[in-house]
Design a protein around this motif. Sequence first.
Motif, PDB file in Angstrom:
ATOM      1  N   ALA A   1       4.383  -3.934  11.830  1.00 45.68           N
ATOM      2  CA  ALA A   1       4.218  -3.747  10.387  1.00 45.68           C
ATOM      3  C   ALA A   1       5.491  -3.130   9.823  1.00 45.68           C
ATOM      4  N   PHE A   2       5.756  -3.416   8.541  1.00 46.97           N
ATOM      5  CA  PHE A   2       7.005  -3.006   7.891  1.00 46.97           C
ATOM      6  C   PHE A   2       6.698  -2.047   6.751  1.00 46.97           C
ATOM      7  N   ASP A   3       7.261  -0.850   6.853  1.00 46.79           N
ATOM      8  CA  ASP A   3       7.034   0.220   5.885  1.00 46.79           C
ATOM      9  C   ASP A   3       8.407   0.723   5.432  1.00 46.79           C
ATOM     10  N   ILE A   4       8.467   1.251   4.220  1.00 49.46           N
ATOM     11  CA  ILE A   4       9.709   1.813   3.695  1.00 49.46           C
ATOM     12  C   ILE A   4       9.456   3.237   3.223  1.00 49.46           C
ATOM     13  N   ALA A   5      10.235   4.186   3.729  1.00 56.50           N
ATOM     14  CA  ALA A   5      10.167   5.563   3.222  1.00 56.50           C
ATOM     15  C   ALA A   5      10.763   5.582   1.817  1.00 56.50           C
ATOM     16  N   VAL A   6      10.114   6.296   0.888  1.00 61.08           N
ATOM     17  CA  VAL A   6      10.550   6.196  -0.508  1.00 61.08           C
ATOM     18  C   VAL A   6      10.784   7.534  -1.209  1.00 61.08           C
ATOM     19  N   GLN A   7      10.498   8.638  -0.539  1.00 58.23           N
ATOM     20  CA  GLN A   7      10.729   9.929  -1.175  1.00 58.23           C
ATOM     21  C   GLN A   7      11.905  10.640  -0.519  1.00 58.23           C
ATOM     22  N   SER A   8      12.223  11.838  -0.979  1.00 57.22           N
ATOM     23  CA  SER A   8      13.382  12.557  -0.455  1.00 57.22           C
ATOM     24  C   SER A   8      13.228  12.819   1.043  1.00 57.22           C
ATOM     25  N   LYS A   9      14.348  12.955   1.717  1.00 58.62           N
ATOM     26  CA  LYS A   9      14.338  13.160   3.158  1.00 58.62           C
ATOM     27  C   LYS A   9      13.479  14.362   3.517  1.00 58.62           C
ATOM     28  N   GLY A  10      12.606  14.176   4.499  1.00 58.60           N
ATOM     29  CA  GLY A  10      11.696  15.236   4.895  1.00 58.60           C
ATOM     30  C   GLY A  10      10.333  15.161   4.237  1.00 58.60           C
ATOM     31  N   GLU A  11      10.195  14.293   3.224  1.00 51.36           N
ATOM     32  CA  GLU A  11       8.905  14.101   2.535  1.00 51.36           C
ATOM     33  C   GLU A  11       8.371  12.730   2.954  1.00 51.36           C
ATOM     34  N   PRO A  12       7.443  12.673   3.932  1.00 52.37           N
ATOM     35  CA  PRO A  12       7.094  11.409   4.608  1.00 52.37           C
ATOM     36  C   PRO A  12       6.122  10.523   3.843  1.00 52.37           C
ATOM     37  N   GLN A  13       6.547  10.044   2.701  1.00 50.13           N
ATOM     38  CA  GLN A  13       5.734   9.092   1.949  1.00 50.13           C
ATOM     39  C   GLN A  13       6.350   7.702   2.070  1.00 50.13           C
ATOM     40  N   GLY A  14       5.498   6.705   2.251  1.00 51.72           N
ATOM     41  CA  GLY A  14       6.019   5.366   2.465  1.00 51.72           C
ATOM     42  C   GLY A  14       5.157   4.290   1.860  1.00 51.72           C
ATOM     43  N   ILE A  15       5.684   3.080   1.886  1.00 49.58           N
ATOM     44  CA  ILE A  15       4.999   1.910   1.337  1.00 49.58           C
ATOM     45  C   ILE A  15       4.941   0.829   2.404  1.00 49.58           C
ATOM     46  N   LEU A  16       3.732   0.373   2.702  1.00 46.96           N
ATOM     47  CA  LEU A  16       3.522  -0.726   3.641  1.00 46.96           C
ATOM     48  C   LEU A  16       3.540  -2.045   2.882  1.00 46.96           C
ATOM     49  N   ILE A  17       4.390  -2.975   3.315  1.00 46.03           N
ATOM     50  CA  ILE A  17       4.413  -4.313   2.732  1.00 46.03           C
ATOM     51  C   ILE A  17       3.346  -5.138   3.441  1.00 46.03           C
ATOM     52  N   ARG A  18       2.335  -5.569   2.694  1.00 46.49           N
ATOM     53  CA  ARG A  18       1.185  -6.227   3.315  1.00 46.49           C
ATOM     54  C   ARG A  18       1.208  -7.755   3.204  1.00 46.49           C
ATOM     55  N   GLY A  19       1.845  -8.303   2.184  1.00 49.82           N
ATOM     56  CA  GLY A  19       1.828  -9.749   2.033  1.00 49.82           C
ATOM     57  C   GLY A  19       2.976 -10.229   1.172  1.00 49.82           C
ATOM     58  N   VAL A  20       3.498 -11.413   1.489  1.00 50.23           N
ATOM     59  CA  VAL A  20       4.562 -12.027   0.688  1.00 50.23           C
ATOM     60  C   VAL A  20       4.249 -13.500   0.479  1.00 50.23           C
ATOM     61  N   GLU A  21       4.703 -14.030  -0.651  1.00 52.91           N
ATOM     62  CA  GLU A  21       4.639 -15.473  -0.909  1.00 52.91           C
ATOM     63  C   GLU A  21       5.986 -16.070  -0.520  1.00 52.91           C
ATOM     64  N   PRO A  22       6.037 -16.936   0.490  1.00 53.65           N
ATOM     65  CA  PRO A  22       7.316 -17.429   1.011  1.00 53.65           C
ATOM     66  C   PRO A  22       8.180 -18.104  -0.048  1.00 53.65           C
ATOM     67  N   LYS A  23       9.497 -17.882   0.100  1.00 55.96           N
ATOM     68  CA  LYS A  23      10.456 -18.576  -0.754  1.00 55.96           C
ATOM     69  C   LYS A  23      11.449 -19.362   0.098  1.00 55.96           C
ATOM     70  N   GLU A  24      12.244 -18.666   0.895  1.00 55.56           N
ATOM     71  CA  GLU A  24      13.294 -19.311   1.691  1.00 55.56           C
ATOM     72  C   GLU A  24      12.932 -19.290   3.174  1.00 55.56           C
TER      73      GLU A  24
ATOM     74  N   GLU B   1       0.826  -1.203   0.000  1.00 55.90           N
ATOM     75  CA  GLU B   1       0.000   0.000   0.000  1.00 55.90           C
ATOM     76  C   GLU B   1       0.859   1.251   0.000  1.00 55.90           C
ATOM     77  N   ALA B   2       0.457   2.235  -0.788  1.00 56.05           N
ATOM     78  CA  ALA B   2       1.145   3.529  -0.840  1.00 56.05           C
ATOM     79  C   ALA B   2       0.488   4.501   0.126  1.00 56.05           C
ATOM     80  N   TYR B   3       1.316   5.270   0.821  1.00 54.47           N
ATOM     81  CA  TYR B   3       0.857   6.333   1.713  1.00 54.47           C
ATOM     82  C   TYR B   3       1.578   7.622   1.321  1.00 54.47           C
ATOM     83  N   LEU B   4       0.794   8.652   1.042  1.00 52.20           N
ATOM     84  CA  LEU B   4       1.337   9.820   0.360  1.00 52.20           C
ATOM     85  C   LEU B   4       1.568  11.027   1.259  1.00 52.20           C
TER      86      LEU B   4
END
Length: 209
Positions: free
Chosen positions: A83-106, A42-45
């Motif tokens: 929950a695991f989120d990653i900031a993705v825009q320039s420093k000071g611009e608080p936009q992030g992406i929440l990882i909601r689901g994964v298909e297991p591999k290892e 999910e994107a959060y803007l």
Amino acid sequence: MITMAEFFSGRPTEMITRDLLGKLMRYESPKGLVSGYIVEAEAYLGAADSAAHAYEGRRTKANDALYGAPGNIYIYTSRGYYAFDIAVQSKGEPQGILIRGVEPKEGLGIMMANRPKNGSELTNGPGKLMQAFGVSDLHWNNKMLDDSPFTVDLLDTREPSEILTSARIGVSKRGGQTNAPYRYYVAGNPYVSGMRKRDMNLETHGWVN
């Protein structure tokens, strides 16, 4: 080879979210390597997004990681789960992406020991995948991916047959962004949270390759 900085750089958060689907998320946990292909995010803007933790520029100790440089990890608790989120825009611009689901591999055995569930129930939700990965604290919050045991592998990827969008799940009903289509997921993949059995593609899991 493209770097994480290049992957994030100069692109809308929605586009980055879509492009994360099929990428492999790895965690070198204390018990061993675990990983899974991202099937839902999910994107959060940021300040303009009424569903975001940084809505209207809100900044606290809890969400400070969102204001970090692209690739900064934002781990937070919600309803007793991590929950695991990653900031993705320039420093000071608080936009992030929440990882909601994964298909297991290892590391399937490790994940099932951490979370004794079978099939898609193992990692089909943000709290579930963190429990399966063995993340139960904020130790790696506000750390860069490159300085952590977490990796998003841009080379080990799977191609979705179809990507669908919807409103995000469990977000604030304030403002006008509650129903914005910022949730992206691999159509038919059983590890997408809330995927109905009749919509699951149990043959290909929604992948081309």
